[in-house]
Design a protein around this motif. Structure first.
Motif, PDB file in Angstrom:
ATOM      1  N   LEU A  69       0.840  -1.204   0.000  1.00 24.95           N
ATOM      2  CA  LEU A  69       0.000   0.000   0.000  1.00 24.95           C
ATOM      3  C   LEU A  69       0.877   1.258   0.000  1.00 24.95           C
ATOM      4  O   LEU A  69       0.615   2.207  -0.751  1.00 24.95           O
ATOM      5  N   LYS A  70       1.915   1.227   0.809  1.00 20.96           N
ATOM      6  CA  LYS A  70       2.800   2.390   0.931  1.00 20.96           C
ATOM      7  C   LYS A  70       3.486   2.693  -0.406  1.00 20.96           C
ATOM      8  O   LYS A  70       3.494   3.842  -0.867  1.00 20.96           O
ATOM      9  N   VAL A  71       4.027   1.663  -1.036  1.00 15.86           N
ATOM     10  CA  VAL A  71       4.773   1.860  -2.283  1.00 15.86           C
ATOM     11  C   VAL A  71       3.834   2.314  -3.409  1.00 15.86           C
ATOM     12  O   VAL A  71       4.192   3.161  -4.234  1.00 15.86           O
ATOM     13  N   THR A  72       2.616   1.786  -3.436  1.00 13.79           N
ATOM     14  CA  THR A  72       1.660   2.181  -4.483  1.00 13.79           C
ATOM     15  C   THR A  72       1.276   3.652  -4.324  1.00 13.79           C
ATOM     16  O   THR A  72       1.234   4.415  -5.302  1.00 13.79           O
ATOM     17  N   GLU A  73       1.034   4.060  -3.084  1.00 16.64           N
ATOM     18  CA  GLU A  73       0.681   5.465  -2.840  1.00 16.64           C
ATOM     19  C   GLU A  73       1.868   6.377  -3.144  1.00 16.64           C
ATOM     20  O   GLU A  73       1.705   7.453  -3.736  1.00 16.64           O
ATOM     21  N   GLU A  74       3.063   5.941  -2.779  1.00 21.54           N
ATOM     22  CA  GLU A  74       4.267   6.729  -3.106  1.00 21.54           C
ATOM     23  C   GLU A  74       4.438   6.860  -4.619  1.00 21.54           C
ATOM     24  O   GLU A  74       4.817   7.926  -5.120  1.00 21.54           O
ATOM     25  N   ALA A  75       4.173   5.768  -5.345  1.00 26.81           N
ATOM     26  CA  ALA A  75       4.304   5.803  -6.810  1.00 26.81           C
ATOM     27  C   ALA A  75       3.362   6.857  -7.385  1.00 26.81           C
ATOM     28  O   ALA A  75       3.729   7.609  -8.300  1.00 26.81           O
ATOM     29  N   LEU A  76       2.139   6.923  -6.837  1.00 28.24           N
ATOM     30  CA  LEU A  76       1.189   7.947  -7.297  1.00 28.24           C
ATOM     31  C   LEU A  76       1.722   9.349  -6.988  1.00 28.24           C
ATOM     32  O   LEU A  76       1.688  10.235  -7.844  1.00 28.24           O
ATOM     33  N   GLU A  77       2.237   9.548  -5.786  1.00 33.05           N
ATOM     34  CA  GLU A  77       2.756  10.879  -5.423  1.00 33.05           C
ATOM     35  C   GLU A  77       3.929  11.288  -6.320  1.00 33.05           C
ATOM     36  O   GLU A  77       4.027  12.443  -6.743  1.00 33.05           O
TER      37      GLU A  77
END
Ligand code: CO
Length: 244
Positions: free
Chosen positions: A118-126
């Motif tokens: 979840l963290k990496v996916t949200e970071e990728a979006l940011e």
């Protein structure tokens, strides 16, 4: 589009606060439908014709649990339990303009690798949002997502992509979460709005379609995460329309 975007944000925040063990995905659906219609908007997904399926989508939300990636269907039988992750994706149309956003929410404690997913996916979006600048091209957005995801040991899904958005929910261009050298690589222009939506798996990237003919799932049963924002290119940099 700003008004639509802020409404989608408010709905997702309210749904996130509802998520806990024992809640069904149909509970989320009912709450979302009320919030959107009370605001004088139209749920953009409900009745939306999806050519790949050849049918209209029947719900306000897509609620995709665990190994479901996208187009999970709300159901009173889908009771959330501790350790689940649920992607909640919704769109609205307000005064002719669309907003579309998604979050993935953990139910109670989840295992460490899922938390990292979840963290990496949200970071990728940011990181992708940060690429929405004049002078860049579409591949800068796509490549940033792919690089961040793969360098962290996760996979990006190929069969589902982001999209332009405006007076239609899906507009040109497609916004893959990877660089497709055969695809178009337009320059980003002032006023362009893209719905950027990384869909990431904890295992292999391959997908399948579930028995309901709608839901995209991981072929290997690994968990998936999905975050989405609508982002405008402005002379002053990226403007995320789907959050304050
Ligand atoms: Co979208």
């Amino acid at each position: 589009m700003r008004a639509s975007g802020l409404l989608v944000y408010q709905v997702l925040q309210a749904l996130k606060a509802m998520v806990q063990e024992g809640v069904t995905t149909m509970d989320l659906e009912k709450a979302a439908e009320k919030m959107i219609t009370d605001a004088g908007a139209r749920p953009a997904f409900k009745g939306y014709y999806v050519p790949a399926v050849g049918e209209r989508y029947p719900y306000v939300l897509c609620t995709s649990v665990n190994d479901e990636i996208v187009h999970g269907m709300p159901s009173p039988k889908r009771v959330l339990k501790k350790g689940d992750v649920v992607s909640i994706d919704t769109g609205v149309e307000l005064n002719g303009y669309y907003g579309d956003s998604a979050i993935t929410v953990a139910v109670g404690e989840v295992n460490g690798r899922v938390e990292k997913l979840l963290k990496v996916t949200e970071e990728a979006l940011e990181l992708a949002i940060g690429q929405m600048r004049l002078g860049n091209r579409l591949f800068d957005v796509c490549g940033t997502i792919q690089r961040h995801v793969e360098s962290n040991g996760f996979s990006v899904v190929r069969e589902f992509v982001g999209h332009g958005i405006g007076t239609q929910m899906h507009e040109e261009p497609q916004v893959p979460n990877y660089v497709d050298p055969r695809g178009e690589n337009p320059r980003l222009k002032e006023g362009m709005v893209l719905a950027i939506e990384p869909m990431v798996t904890a295992g292999r990237p391959e997908t399948a379609i579930a028995r309901n003919r709608w839901t995209g799932v991981t072929r290997d049963g690994s968990y998936a995460a999905h975050f989405e924002h609508c982002v405008a290119v402005t002379a002053n940099g990226p403007w995320v329309l789907t959050r304050p």
